[in-house]
Each structure stands twice: as structure tokens, then as C-alpha cells.
Design a protein around this motif. Structure first.
Motif: not given
Length: 110
Positions: A44, A47-53, A57
Motif C-alpha cells: 500500500h 501504491k500510494n507513493l506511485w500514485l502521488t509522486k 518519487g
């Protein structure tokens, strides 16, 4: 030099995993024992790092980290090689008899 290059290469390839690890470890801990917080796992966080940055990132800050790894590992290997040379030169090791660089008879040779 080779130790520094090896360490810098290893950090360059594994830096994204270190970013995910830092994200997992940097999650907040509840201040009170009765509060429940859902911590995210590595997937997770990734996934959040990929989606935000995005892809970059995962490699934010890789330049200074690779430079540090090169300097630290290069100096560590240089210090080891220097200490090994001094031990051989002074005769503290059982590398053989004679001057440094010359192989003398070993301790089990006839």
C-alpha cells in the motif's frame, strides 16, 4: 575505488525499496493505547507513493545517497586494505616470511 563503485551501484538499484521501507516505518503510532489505527503494509505504501509522486518519487534523493555510499564504502575498503598492508609489512600475519609481496614457506610446509 571498486568498493565505492559496488556500494553506489547497490544503492542505486535498491533505493526504491529503501523509500518504501522508510514509508512503512514512518507511519504514525497512536498516542493512546485505546486508539486503533490501520497501518499500511509495503504494498500500500508503494501504491500510494506511485500514485502521488510517480516513478521518480521512488528515487527522490538518490543522488546524495549514492554519493554518500560511494564515499563511505570507498573509505572503508581503503582503510581495510591499508591495515592489511601494515599487518603484512610488520609481520603480524602468517602470510609468510620475507618482505612484503614475497611468498615464503607457509606454516605447514616442510
Amino acid at each position: 575505488m571498486a568498493g565505492g563503485c559496488a556500494s553506489a551501484t547497490a544503492w542505486a538499484f535498491t533505493f526504491s525499496l529503501d523509500c518504501v521501507r522508510a514509508g512503512v516505518q514512518g507511519q504514525l503510532i497512536p498516542p493512546h493505547a485505546n486508539e486503533i489505527i490501520q497501518k499500511q503494509g509495503a504494498y500500500h505504501v508503494l501504491k500510494n507513493l506511485w500514485l502521488t509522486k510517480g516513478f521518480w518519487g521512488l528515487y527522490a534523493g538518490v543522488g546524495p545517497s549514492v554519493a554518500r555510499a560511494f564515499l563511505v564504502s570507498g573509505s572503508r575498503f581503503s582503510a581495510y586494505e591499508g591495515a592489511l598492508w601494515l599487518c603484512r609489512w610488520s609481520g603480524l600475519t602468517s602470510a609468510g616470511e620475507g618482505e612484503f609481496g614475497e611468498e615464503g614457506p607457509g606454516p605447514y610446509d616442510d
